[in-house]
Design an enzyme around this catalytic site. Sequence first.
Site, PDB file in Angstrom:
ATOM      1  N   LYS A   1      -4.136  35.979   0.030  1.00 32.20           N
ATOM      2  CA  LYS A   1      -4.045  34.713  -0.671  1.00 32.20           C
ATOM      3  C   LYS A   1      -2.663  34.653  -1.304  1.00 32.20           C
ATOM      4  O   LYS A   1      -2.240  35.574  -1.985  1.00 32.20           O
ATOM      5  CB  LYS A   1      -5.145  34.640  -1.736  1.00 32.20           C
ATOM      6  CG  LYS A   1      -5.192  33.362  -2.495  1.00 32.20           C
ATOM      7  CD  LYS A   1      -6.414  33.357  -3.414  1.00 32.20           C
ATOM      8  CE  LYS A   1      -6.575  32.017  -4.090  1.00 32.20           C
ATOM      9  NZ  LYS A   1      -7.795  31.955  -4.873  1.00 32.20           N
ATOM     10  N   ASP A  95     -18.477  27.328  -7.012  1.00 36.49           N
ATOM     11  CA  ASP A  95     -17.947  26.703  -5.803  1.00 36.49           C
ATOM     12  C   ASP A  95     -18.692  27.178  -4.562  1.00 36.49           C
ATOM     13  O   ASP A  95     -18.090  27.497  -3.540  1.00 36.49           O
ATOM     14  CB  ASP A  95     -16.445  26.998  -5.696  1.00 36.49           C
ATOM     15  CG  ASP A  95     -15.730  26.057  -4.745  1.00 36.49           C
ATOM     16  OD1 ASP A  95     -16.259  24.958  -4.478  1.00 36.49           O
ATOM     17  OD2 ASP A  95     -14.638  26.421  -4.267  1.00 36.49           O
ATOM     18  N   LYS A  97     -20.362  26.925  -1.277  1.00 42.34           N
ATOM     19  CA  LYS A  97     -20.395  26.032  -0.120  1.00 42.34           C
ATOM     20  C   LYS A  97     -20.163  26.891   1.124  1.00 42.34           C
ATOM     21  O   LYS A  97     -19.602  27.989   1.036  1.00 42.34           O
ATOM     22  CB  LYS A  97     -19.347  24.929  -0.239  1.00 42.34           C
ATOM     23  CG  LYS A  97     -17.929  25.421  -0.405  1.00 42.34           C
ATOM     24  CD  LYS A  97     -16.987  24.262  -0.692  1.00 42.34           C
ATOM     25  CE  LYS A  97     -15.574  24.786  -0.964  1.00 42.34           C
ATOM     26  NZ  LYS A  97     -14.685  23.723  -1.378  1.00 42.34           N
ATOM     27  N   ASN A 100     -16.943  28.799   1.832  1.00 41.74           N
ATOM     28  CA  ASN A 100     -16.586  29.972   1.032  1.00 41.74           C
ATOM     29  C   ASN A 100     -17.436  31.196   1.356  1.00 41.74           C
ATOM     30  O   ASN A 100     -17.360  32.197   0.662  1.00 41.74           O
ATOM     31  CB  ASN A 100     -16.689  29.652  -0.459  1.00 41.74           C
ATOM     32  CG  ASN A 100     -15.597  28.710  -0.904  1.00 41.74           C
ATOM     33  OD1 ASN A 100     -14.564  28.590  -0.265  1.00 41.74           O
ATOM     34  ND2 ASN A 100     -15.839  28.010  -1.985  1.00 41.74           N
TER      35      ASN A 100
END
Length: 113
Positions: A1, A95, A97, A100
């Site tokens: 990342k 978060d 979903k 992810n």
Amino acid sequence: KCIRKDIILENEQMENIQLEKDILYTIDHPFLVNMEYVFQNDFRIYFLMPFIQGGELFRHLVQVKRFPENQAKFFGAQVAMALAHLHFKKIIYRDLKPENVLVGLDGKCIFNI
């Protein structure tokens, strides 16, 4: 990342990035992606995490349209165990979903925080 420092500073996200780094370093669970190393240069911060070759759960779902019940239960149980581990560590994940959740080549889900 890879995270651009100017964006972090512009959006006043330094505290959030620090918290994310701390969380990723302390996670030790088979269904959660952890961080192996972090470094920075003048312009960016880099989080080195394992590469999960199977791709996103969302992509798998789009291909098959609907998972068989056994597979849906298998994935759901792994996601629930990952969330339980985070909650045990007093971490709330907001978060959730299919984008992810990654699927390894072995078919197991790995939650990408």
